[in-house]
Design a protein around this motif. Structure first.
Motif, PDB file in Angstrom:
ATOM      1  N   ASN A  91       1.086  -1.137  -0.061  1.00  0.00           N
ATOM      2  CA  ASN A  91      -0.013   0.118   0.098  1.00  0.00           C
ATOM      3  C   ASN A  91       0.686   1.375   0.050  1.00  0.00           C
ATOM      4  O   ASN A  91       0.520   2.455   0.517  1.00  0.00           O
ATOM      5  N   GLY A  92       1.957   1.264  -0.866  1.00  0.00           N
ATOM      6  CA  GLY A  92       2.712   2.468  -1.003  1.00  0.00           C
ATOM      7  C   GLY A  92       3.508   2.827   0.252  1.00  0.00           C
ATOM      8  O   GLY A  92       3.579   3.890   0.630  1.00  0.00           O
ATOM      9  N   PRO A  93       4.175   1.922   1.054  1.00  0.00           N
ATOM     10  CA  PRO A  93       5.029   2.144   2.090  1.00  0.00           C
ATOM     11  C   PRO A  93       6.510   3.349   1.769  1.00  0.00           C
ATOM     12  O   PRO A  93       6.725   3.272   0.543  1.00  0.00           O
ATOM     13  N   LEU A  94       6.927   3.793   2.831  1.00  0.00           N
ATOM     14  CA  LEU A  94       8.184   4.449   2.746  1.00  0.00           C
ATOM     15  C   LEU A  94       9.220   3.459   1.956  1.00  0.00           C
ATOM     16  O   LEU A  94       9.368   2.517   2.582  1.00  0.00           O
ATOM     17  N   MET A  95       9.924   4.099   1.199  1.00  0.00           N
ATOM     18  CA  MET A  95      11.189   3.379   0.496  1.00  0.00           C
ATOM     19  C   MET A  95      12.299   4.225   0.757  1.00  0.00           C
ATOM     20  O   MET A  95      12.303   5.577   0.565  1.00  0.00           O
ATOM     21  N   LEU A  96      13.362   3.602   1.175  1.00  0.00           N
ATOM     22  CA  LEU A  96      14.595   4.538   1.436  1.00  0.00           C
ATOM     23  C   LEU A  96      15.737   3.525   0.898  1.00  0.00           C
ATOM     24  O   LEU A  96      15.916   2.368   0.487  1.00  0.00           O
ATOM     25  N   ILE A  97      16.833   4.330   0.329  1.00  0.00           N
ATOM     26  CA  ILE A  97      18.118   3.716  -0.128  1.00  0.00           C
ATOM     27  C   ILE A  97      19.180   3.974   1.111  1.00  0.00           C
ATOM     28  O   ILE A  97      19.686   4.711   1.416  1.00  0.00           O
ATOM     29  N   PRO A  98      19.331   2.822   1.907  1.00  0.00           N
ATOM     30  CA  PRO A  98      20.251   2.988   3.070  1.00  0.00           C
ATOM     31  C   PRO A  98      21.821   3.374   2.798  1.00  0.00           C
ATOM     32  O   PRO A  98      22.201   2.603   1.627  1.00  0.00           O
ATOM     33  N   GLY A  99      22.256   4.104   3.240  1.00  0.00           N
ATOM     34  CA  GLY A  99      23.579   4.569   3.043  1.00  0.00           C
ATOM     35  C   GLY A  99      23.589   5.847   2.168  1.00  0.00           C
ATOM     36  O   GLY A  99      24.650   6.448   2.035  1.00  0.00           O
ATOM     37  N   SER A 100      22.581   6.145   1.639  1.00  0.00           N
ATOM     38  CA  SER A 100      22.555   7.086   0.669  1.00  0.00           C
ATOM     39  C   SER A 100      22.810   8.467   1.264  1.00  0.00           C
ATOM     40  O   SER A 100      23.288   9.402   0.539  1.00  0.00           O
TER      41      SER A 100
END
Length: 295
Positions: free
Chosen positions: A164-173
């Motif tokens: 349902n469209g959760p937050l997405m993150l690029i770890p380390g960015s």
């Protein structure tokens, strides 16, 4: 041409000790990955209390400051309500809650104040995406935030699933600053709060970050809290499921990092998006979230 610049500021601004509000492992994870998920901070009664308030605000937008209510592009569905801590005693009490504020004070190594607050709604079937971006890029260029000494906390008010469209993150960015190409239009906020097209990273740079670091999408039950650094690359997909997503979104900034003149535009964004006045340090409050203890 876009370029990656090295980060000049710490991620965790305090040395860990036994009195810290998070564990040594949690502090290390935030430093390494740029985000942290905290579960089971609130009781079922507290979560229900927050959900009722979110429903009340959504049901009566005419009672709110008109400019703070942002609709979805192409519809009248509410996307976000800004400056919500100043319009809701419940959210003000949440922002000051020691379980959140003490973590922000520790990670930022300073007294903190609310730079921005909002309720985000992503309705079922029609909730639109939030494109990839680093908050600091906008906060620096358009608001005048001097340093990377701020963080966001997303308090989940509905279950966030993989669908349902959760937050997405690029770890380390968060370890490098990606510049964005192009001139920011005047009063850009009027468009960007609905759908951001300027101040977003280019696809080649995004692909490089994603291939290097991967993408995570933290999920959780209502009451979970996702904490993330001001410079981490993040976004979210649209929601085509029947299950709505909602969260209370609080941005804590260090008092020593108060806003100056914008670094890339002539006119700063309005106060309801970025607090420009004399910072009012949060005084952390203990105790349960309930009607009888509202500040």
């Amino acid at each position: 041409m876009a370029e990656f610049l090295p980060r000049l500021d710490p991620v965790v601004h305090s040395d860990w000790n036994a009195d810290a509000p998070i564990s040594m492992e949690q502090a290390a994870q935030f430093d390494r990955d740029g985000y942290l998920v905290m579960d089971n901070l609130f009781s079922d009664e507290e979560i229900a209390f927050l959900q009722r308030e979110a429903g009340r605000l959504l049901a009566d937008p005419d009672a709110l400051e008109e400019e703070t209510v942002i609709s979805e592009p192409g519809s009248r569905e509410i996307r976000s309500i800004f400056r919500i801590h100043a319009q809701s005693q419940v959210v003000a009490r949440l922002a000051a809650d020691r379980r959140l504020a003490d973590v922000a004070r520790f990670l930022l190594g300073d007294d903190v104040y609310i730079h921005q607050s909002r309720l985000n709604y992503k309705p079922g079937f029609r909730g639109k995406e939030f494109y990839w971006h680093s908050d600091f890029e906008t906060w620096h260029i358009e608001d005048g935030m001097p340093r990377m000494r701020a963080l966001s906390m997303s308090v989940l008010l509905a279950e966030n699933t993989a669908h349902n469209g959760p937050l997405m993150l690029i770890p380390g960015s968060h370890r490098s600053f990606l510049t964005c190409v192009g001139e920011t239009p005047e009063d850009h906020y009027r468009m960007s709060l609905k759908q951001q097209e300027y101040g977003v990273p280019d696809e080649d740079s995004l692909a490089e970050l994603a291939h290097k670091h991967g993408i995570v999408a933290p999920t959780g039950k209502p009451g979970s809290v996702v904490i993330f650094d001001c410079n981490i690359m993040h976004g979210s997909n649209g929601n085509i499921t029947p299950f709505p997503r909602a969260n209370a979104f609080l941005v804590y900034n260090a008092v020593s990092n108060r806003l100056a003149a914008p670094f890339g535009v002539d006119k700063p964004r309005p106060e309801f998006i970025a607090a420009r006045g004399e910072p009012q340090p949060i005084v952390p409050v203990s105790g349960p979230l309930a009607e009888e203890v509202l500040i």
